[in-house]
Write an enzyme that holds these catalytic residues in place. Structure first.
Site, PDB file in Angstrom:
ATOM      1  N   TRP A 358      79.612  13.840 -14.189  1.00 53.81           N
ATOM      2  CA  TRP A 358      79.741  14.545 -15.472  1.00 53.81           C
ATOM      3  C   TRP A 358      78.377  14.908 -16.043  1.00 53.81           C
ATOM      4  O   TRP A 358      78.257  15.718 -16.952  1.00 53.81           O
ATOM      5  CB  TRP A 358      80.535  13.693 -16.481  1.00 53.81           C
ATOM      6  CG  TRP A 358      79.775  12.499 -17.022  1.00 53.81           C
ATOM      7  CD1 TRP A 358      79.231  11.483 -16.295  1.00 53.81           C
ATOM      8  CD2 TRP A 358      79.462  12.205 -18.396  1.00 53.81           C
ATOM      9  NE1 TRP A 358      78.612  10.560 -17.116  1.00 53.81           N
ATOM     10  CE2 TRP A 358      78.746  10.972 -18.413  1.00 53.81           C
ATOM     11  CE3 TRP A 358      79.721  12.837 -19.602  1.00 53.81           C
ATOM     12  CZ2 TRP A 358      78.286  10.390 -19.596  1.00 53.81           C
ATOM     13  CZ3 TRP A 358      79.270  12.251 -20.787  1.00 53.81           C
ATOM     14  CH2 TRP A 358      78.554  11.050 -20.775  1.00 53.81           C
ATOM     15  N   ASP A 359      77.337  14.307 -15.480  1.00 51.35           N
ATOM     16  CA  ASP A 359      75.967  14.575 -15.919  1.00 51.35           C
ATOM     17  C   ASP A 359      75.686  16.083 -15.966  1.00 51.35           C
ATOM     18  O   ASP A 359      74.984  16.571 -16.853  1.00 51.35           O
ATOM     19  CB  ASP A 359      74.957  13.952 -14.938  1.00 51.35           C
ATOM     20  CG  ASP A 359      75.191  12.481 -14.647  1.00 51.35           C
ATOM     21  OD1 ASP A 359      76.337  12.036 -14.772  1.00 51.35           O
ATOM     22  OD2 ASP A 359      74.233  11.802 -14.262  1.00 51.35           O
ATOM     23  N   GLU A 489      79.259   2.060 -19.632  1.00 47.88           N
ATOM     24  CA  GLU A 489      79.884   1.388 -18.488  1.00 47.88           C
ATOM     25  C   GLU A 489      79.812  -0.130 -18.578  1.00 47.88           C
ATOM     26  O   GLU A 489      80.298  -0.823 -17.693  1.00 47.88           O
ATOM     27  CB  GLU A 489      79.224   1.874 -17.192  1.00 47.88           C
ATOM     28  CG  GLU A 489      79.495   3.346 -16.928  1.00 47.88           C
ATOM     29  CD  GLU A 489      78.897   3.844 -15.620  1.00 47.88           C
ATOM     30  OE1 GLU A 489      77.941   3.230 -15.128  1.00 47.88           O
ATOM     31  OE2 GLU A 489      79.395   4.864 -15.115  1.00 47.88           O
ATOM     32  N   LYS A 601      75.320   0.225 -22.729  1.00 49.60           N
ATOM     33  CA  LYS A 601      74.462   0.798 -21.698  1.00 49.60           C
ATOM     34  C   LYS A 601      73.892   2.146 -22.121  1.00 49.60           C
ATOM     35  O   LYS A 601      72.743   2.472 -21.874  1.00 49.60           O
ATOM     36  CB  LYS A 601      75.287   0.949 -20.411  1.00 49.60           C
ATOM     37  CG  LYS A 601      74.494   1.458 -19.221  1.00 49.60           C
ATOM     38  CD  LYS A 601      75.386   1.615 -18.004  1.00 49.60           C
ATOM     39  CE  LYS A 601      74.584   2.063 -16.787  1.00 49.60           C
ATOM     40  NZ  LYS A 601      75.442   2.530 -15.699  1.00 49.60           N
ATOM     41  N   GLN A 602      74.734   2.962 -22.737  1.00 54.64           N
ATOM     42  CA  GLN A 602      74.309   4.342 -23.060  1.00 54.64           C
ATOM     43  C   GLN A 602      75.165   4.861 -24.201  1.00 54.64           C
ATOM     44  O   GLN A 602      76.191   4.267 -24.530  1.00 54.64           O
ATOM     45  CB  GLN A 602      74.487   5.219 -21.838  1.00 54.64           C
ATOM     46  CG  GLN A 602      75.932   5.426 -21.411  1.00 54.64           C
ATOM     47  CD  GLN A 602      76.058   5.865 -19.963  1.00 54.64           C
ATOM     48  OE1 GLN A 602      76.212   5.030 -19.098  1.00 54.64           O
ATOM     49  NE2 GLN A 602      76.003   7.156 -19.714  1.00 54.64           N
TER      50      GLN A 602
HETATM   51  C1  BGC Z   1      75.858   6.301 -15.867  1.00 58.21           C
HETATM   52  C2  BGC Z   1      76.874   7.413 -15.768  1.00 58.21           C
HETATM   53  C3  BGC Z   1      76.297   8.507 -14.912  1.00 58.21           C
HETATM   54  C4  BGC Z   1      75.845   7.969 -13.568  1.00 58.21           C
HETATM   55  C5  BGC Z   1      75.118   9.010 -12.743  1.00 58.21           C
HETATM   56  C6  BGC Z   1      75.493   5.823 -14.481  1.00 58.21           C
HETATM   57  O1  BGC Z   1      74.521   4.831 -14.558  1.00 58.21           O
HETATM   58  O2  BGC Z   1      76.371   5.219 -16.613  1.00 58.21           O
HETATM   59  O3  BGC Z   1      77.175   7.917 -17.045  1.00 58.21           O
HETATM   60  O4  BGC Z   1      77.254   9.500 -14.725  1.00 58.21           O
HETATM   61  O5  BGC Z   1      74.955   6.906 -13.762  1.00 58.21           O
HETATM   62  O6  BGC Z   1      73.983   9.444 -13.419  1.00 58.21           O
END
Ligand code: BGC
Length: 767
Positions: A358-359, A489, A601-602
């Site tokens: 999804w990035d 996550e 995490k984000q």
């Molecule tokens: C992130 C995801 C991301 C993936 C690839 C993961 O560490 O939590 O949001 O899509 O990395 O960049």
């Protein structure tokens, strides 16, 4: 966090040989051109820690999933970008001893640098081998942006004190493995190998996926006036082609190998043409000097820089970092081919399998919208449009019906191919990002025809998914969404992730709006589409009911949305309370401890504020930011950029600057202790966003481009170019003024800090 990269505006420099840094530097100094990429591995033998990596865009292997308990719906495979032919190899054998930096007696000096202006990797080292021979090595290498199937190396050996025999082996080698493979397989089957004077070629085919890659090389050996006669030996092994030069070298003399390599694949050629094309590229290149080929390559980079460069005055560290991010993005994706996409590690490592996440939609699209021609961003959307049938199949496998689509979280071909269940699988929010990208593209380009052409089908299919994914809670008298993972996550299988619930209803509303638009703008096409997607008129009623009755977890007292149900039951400590020894927590704590903790995490709730900022007032922004940011460990590369943009908006200058450095220098300073796996390419677009949307305050406000700059105190000025619809603009932000020029395009109106500005027509630069 590390601090060994020398600060320089245009270069990434490593000045000492430190074995523990080698894999990090290999990632940082990677080269690529959208079609292929190469980590900054040494040309010669190296027995120290290294990740050999050479990648060809689109060439992957479906590695059968390995799990303990197989669950229905689990993807069959995890796609892996393949470590392809080692084309850089040059062995140096001095009096029987191989030059191997990990084994030399002494390193007198060592320096590697990536010159981003030219796209050139350089190395100089002065070493004494165990047998006492002292050599100086100078190498230059590039992966051509001018001819994207060409790689070129100049490799010089100077004897400082040695007189005697030396053997130089220039080779191509398909006998390579992936670091990450579920069954320790070698993924390549040999097809052809040739080794004749001026004719070196290897060809191999991937197991299962049957991609053929052909690699041809031409070598040229140049001796200075002290050089002796050389004899070359040619060897062809099933996966390897070697040209070995045997000669004598004397103190003070230099021998240089030029290596011209053509790399082609069945992604772009019919089976019968792969070999002839690869050979043609290598042979043609061999007719030119290194510097002539480099000049073409540098010109191509100069065009990219002319459009994309961002200049920051007064802060070398920040300047170096943004150039590094832009450089890596354009090395990864140039937008020429709608079958390709942007892997989170690009061509700099194997992690994430080189697949699409999804990035792309959430982070990368705006970068390409503003810096490249409209087709590039459109190609990224069409990539997903072409995967719609697979997304519908993907949802069917999970029990969804009637054309509901669930786009994969990880994909190469449209099929889901992640390797984690609760985390990746349940991150259904990715479906919303794909819808959001359509909205974002149309908002930026004004190209509403995209809806009738492609967009509606995707939006309806996504809306159908949400409609079936929510369920009515009798107890609440509202719709809820259970068993999901949000962008954070570090929480799995949660109920009512606010971001996902919000995004789902937004998708439904946007789809209804889009349908109305197509209906009134192009009724015939609307009728055609309705038939194609079998769209009963009652369907939107259900959507509206969900929109009107969705449950959103919140806490009135704190004035915040809850990341998920019961978030406030956690022990609510702050990241600042964490012992630095415990970070990054994903490397120091058990998963169990992470899941129970409140650490994020984000951006999750805040991702929603970033996407939908106009839906919330400033107080709500502030309260949510002040609650969530101090609990965010930013262990996803995608995190600091979003926080930086929100901090700029809230006028939190220090935080915005801290977040900028964190996103921009994430890899250069190895913040998360994982750059050795590869660089975080997709988050580099987030760095760009942190400047343009963060410090530049760029938005689309009521169909107009707008800027509300806030320059960090550390900077004297910030300037960049930006494409917007028919215009190419140059923006220069200084401490007390902002200047915007229309470089090319019709007269236009825009908003600067809320005031209307009229820019006259200009045709200064032809785009
Ligand atoms: C992130 C995801 C991301 C993936 C690839 C993961 O560490 O939590 O949001 O899509 O990395 O960049």
């Amino acid at each position: 966090m590390k601090d060994y990269i020398v600060k320089d505006e245009w270069k990434i420099i490593e000045e000492r040989y430190v074995p523990e840094h080698n894999q990090i530097t290999e990632s940082l100094l990677s080269l690529g051109n959208g079609k292929m990429g190469q980590r900054a591995n040494f040309e010669e033998t190296y027995s120290g820690p290294t990740l050999q990596g050479s990648y060809v865009a689109g060439v992957y292997y479906p590695d059968k999933t390995r799990v303990g308990w197989w669950k229905n719906g689990y993807p069959e495979y995890f796609a892996k970008v393949l470590n392809s032919c080692n084309w850089i190899g040059i062995n140096v054998i001095v009096d029987g001893e191989s030059l191997d930096l990990a084994k030399v007696k002494e390193v007198h000096s060592f320096r590697r640098e990536l010159d981003m202006k030219q796209g050139l990797l350089l190395r100089r080292m002065d070493v004494t081998l165990s047998n006492g021979a002292r050599l100086e090595i100078n190498s230059r290498r590039f992966v051509s942006m001018h001819n994207d199937e060409l790689g070129v190396i100049e490799y010089s050996i100077t004897s400082k004190d040695y007189n005697g025999p030396i053997k130089i082996e220039s080779y191509l080698d398909f006998d390579v493995v992936n670091q990450d493979s579920n069954y320790d397989e070698n993924f390549w089957d040999a097809e052809q190998s040739e080794s004749e004077i001026n004719n070196h070629y290897v060809q191999a085919v991937t197991k299962k996926t049957q991609y053929t890659v052909g690699v041809a090389m031409q070598n040229r050996l140049i001796l200075d006036e002290n050089g002796s006669d050389q004899k070359s030996t040619l060897t062809a092994l099933p996966k390897k082609s070697i040209e070995a030069f045997n000669l004598d070298i004397s103190e003070g003399s230099t021998v240089t190998v030029y290596k011209f390599v053509g790399i082609t694949s069945s992604m772009n050629y019919a089976a019968g043409d792969i070999k002839s094309k690869a050979k043609h590229i290598a042979n043609q290149a061999g007719n030119y000097t290194f510097d002539e080929l480099l000049a073409n390559h540098t010109r191509a980079w100069s065009d990219i820089w002319d459009m994309c460069d961002i200049r920051i005055e007064g802060d070398v560290s920040a300047q170096q970092a943004i150039r590094f991010n832009i450089f890596q993005l354009y090395q990864t994706y140039t937008g020429q081919d709608d079958r390709l996409n942007i892997g989170p590690k690009g061509f700099t490592g194997e992690k994430y399998g080189g697949s699409t996440y999804w990035d792309t939609e959430a982070y990368c699209l705006p970068f390409y919208l503003s810096t490249a021609n409209e087709e590039v961003a459109k190609n990224l959307l069409i990539y997903r449009y072409k995967h719609l049938d697979k997304a519908i199949e993907n949802a069917e496998k999970l029990g969804f019906t009637c054309g509901a689509a669930l786009y994969p979280m990880v994909t190469m071909t449209g099929e889901e191919c992640h390797n984690e269940w609760e985390i990746t699988f349940e991150e259904i929010h990715r479906n919303g990002a794909i819808a959001y990208a359509i909205y974002d593209y149309i908002r930026y380009t004004g190209d509403k025809s995209y809806l009738a052409e492609y967009g509606i089908e995707v939006l309806v299919a996504i809306s159908r998914f949400w409609t079936q994914r929510v369920n009515w809670s009798e107890r609440k008298g509202q719709y809820v969404m259970l068993g999901v993972t949000g962008p954070n996550e570090y929480e799995n299988n949660v109920n009512n992730n606010w971001y996902t619930n919000y995004l789902a209803t937004w998708c439904l509303e946007y789809t209804m709006e889009a349908l109305n638009h197509v209906n009134s703008d192009n009724h015939a096409r609307y009728e055609e589409l309705i038939k194609k997607i079998d769209f009963p008129s009652g369907e939107v009623k259900k959507w509206q009911h969900i929109v009107d009755n969705m449950y959103y977890p919140k806490d009135e007292e704190l004035g915040i949305f809850l990341q998920q149900d019961n978030f406030l039951d956690k022990e609510l400590t702050l990241v600042s309370d964490l012992d630095p020894k415990h970070r990054p927590i994903n490397q120091k704590w058990s998963w169990d401890r992470i899941l129970r903790s409140c650490f994020i995490k984000q951006a999750d709730v805040l991702q929603g504020f970033y996407f939908f900022e106009d839906h919330f007032d400033e107080e709500s922004h502030r309260k949510n930011f002040e609650f969530y940011e101090p609990r965010t460990v930013h262990e996803s590369s995608l995190s600091p950029c979003v926080h930086g943009i929100l901090a700029s908006k809230l006028g939190m200058e220090d935080k915005a600057y801290e977040m900028y450095l964190r996103t921009a220098r994430l890899d250069l300073d190895d913040y998360n202790n994982d750059t050795e796996d590869g660089c975080h390419i997709t988050s580099m677009a987030g760095t760009w966003l942190a400047i343009i949307k963060g410090f530049g305050g760029q938005r689309i406000t009521e169909d107009q481009l707008s800027f509300s700059p806030s320059l960090p105190a550390q900077w004297n000025s910030l300037s960049f170019k930006i494409k917007f619809r028919k215009n190419l603009l140059e923006v220069k932000i200084e401490k007390d003024k902002t200047e915007i020029n229309n470089l090319n395009g019709p007269a236009m109106e825009l908003l600067l800090e809320g005031s209307k500005i009229n820019l006259p027509e200009s045709n200064l630069i032809l785009t």
